[in-house]
Design a protein around this motif. Sequence first.
Motif, PDB file in Angstrom:
ATOM      1  N   GLU A 161       0.850  -1.182   0.000  1.00 37.22           N
ATOM      2  CA  GLU A 161       0.000   0.000   0.000  1.00 37.22           C
ATOM      3  C   GLU A 161       0.891   1.238   0.000  1.00 37.22           C
ATOM      4  N   SER A 163       1.359   5.642   0.006  1.00 41.51           N
ATOM      5  CA  SER A 163       0.731   6.906   0.381  1.00 41.51           C
ATOM      6  C   SER A 163       1.741   8.033   0.234  1.00 41.51           C
ATOM      7  N   ASN A 187      -3.270  13.180   3.360  1.00 39.29           N
ATOM      8  CA  ASN A 187      -2.689  11.874   3.044  1.00 39.29           C
ATOM      9  C   ASN A 187      -3.370  11.311   1.800  1.00 39.29           C
ATOM     10  N   TRP A 188      -2.612  11.170   0.721  1.00 33.81           N
ATOM     11  CA  TRP A 188      -3.112  10.567  -0.511  1.00 33.81           C
ATOM     12  C   TRP A 188      -2.683   9.108  -0.527  1.00 33.81           C
ATOM     13  N   ARG A 189      -3.629   8.193  -0.627  1.00 31.68           N
ATOM     14  CA  ARG A 189      -3.325   6.762  -0.584  1.00 31.68           C
ATOM     15  C   ARG A 189      -3.788   6.084  -1.867  1.00 31.68           C
ATOM     16  N   TRP A 190      -3.006   5.092  -2.295  1.00 33.78           N
ATOM     17  CA  TRP A 190      -3.402   4.291  -3.449  1.00 33.78           C
ATOM     18  C   TRP A 190      -2.922   2.873  -3.246  1.00 33.78           C
ATOM     19  N   VAL A 192      -4.669   0.593  -2.031  1.00 35.56           N
ATOM     20  CA  VAL A 192      -5.048   0.380  -0.638  1.00 35.56           C
ATOM     21  C   VAL A 192      -5.417  -1.083  -0.421  1.00 35.56           C
TER      22      VAL A 192
END
Length: 194
Positions: A161, A163, A187-190, A192
């Motif tokens: 994951e 971020s 907080n940018w998350r990808w 996930v």
Amino acid sequence: LEAGVRNTAPILGLRHELRYELPPTLSLCIGLDGYAKASRLAAYQRVVAPEPFEDGKGNLNPRVSRDEGSVFQEDRVRVEVAPFFQATFKPIPFVTASSGVRLEVMKYSKNAAEIVPLPRLALRVTPFPGTALIASTGGYAVAPKAYEVSDLFGDSKLTSERSWLSSVGFEHELAPRTTLAVNLFANWRWNVLQ
């Protein structure tokens, strides 16, 4: 019958840093973080009593369960090593800038490994004594847990994951040994892990 899962995970970790100072303007730091985590995943047949019964002490237990034995067991070892480098620069007395990179090397299943470079940057400005303005930004990665990449309990094709975390804030010294700090995070998350 019900299925149950047990997960045991002893961990061994290490952190090492080497700092080199060039006063008053430059500080260099190289280091290494690492740990190994051994996990044992096991599925058990769980027998549940369908009807209430008396436990011999006058108590009525509506349901109880007991493990009948392991029907599947899987051992996994996850290793993470992260060399990092950081340079801290102080061009003028009230400004401090730090930049660096962390290289996450993750091995979390037999066929899955990643190498992820993660840059980071921070800035601290002290316009007058007792007050500082702070900003930082950088990347992070989290490896999947053992059961998430298990062939039986999860998906062996999962990857880490990711971020990107940024923050701005300030610190103000209210009194000796008392500091107020306020920070705003984004907080940018990808990728996930669900």
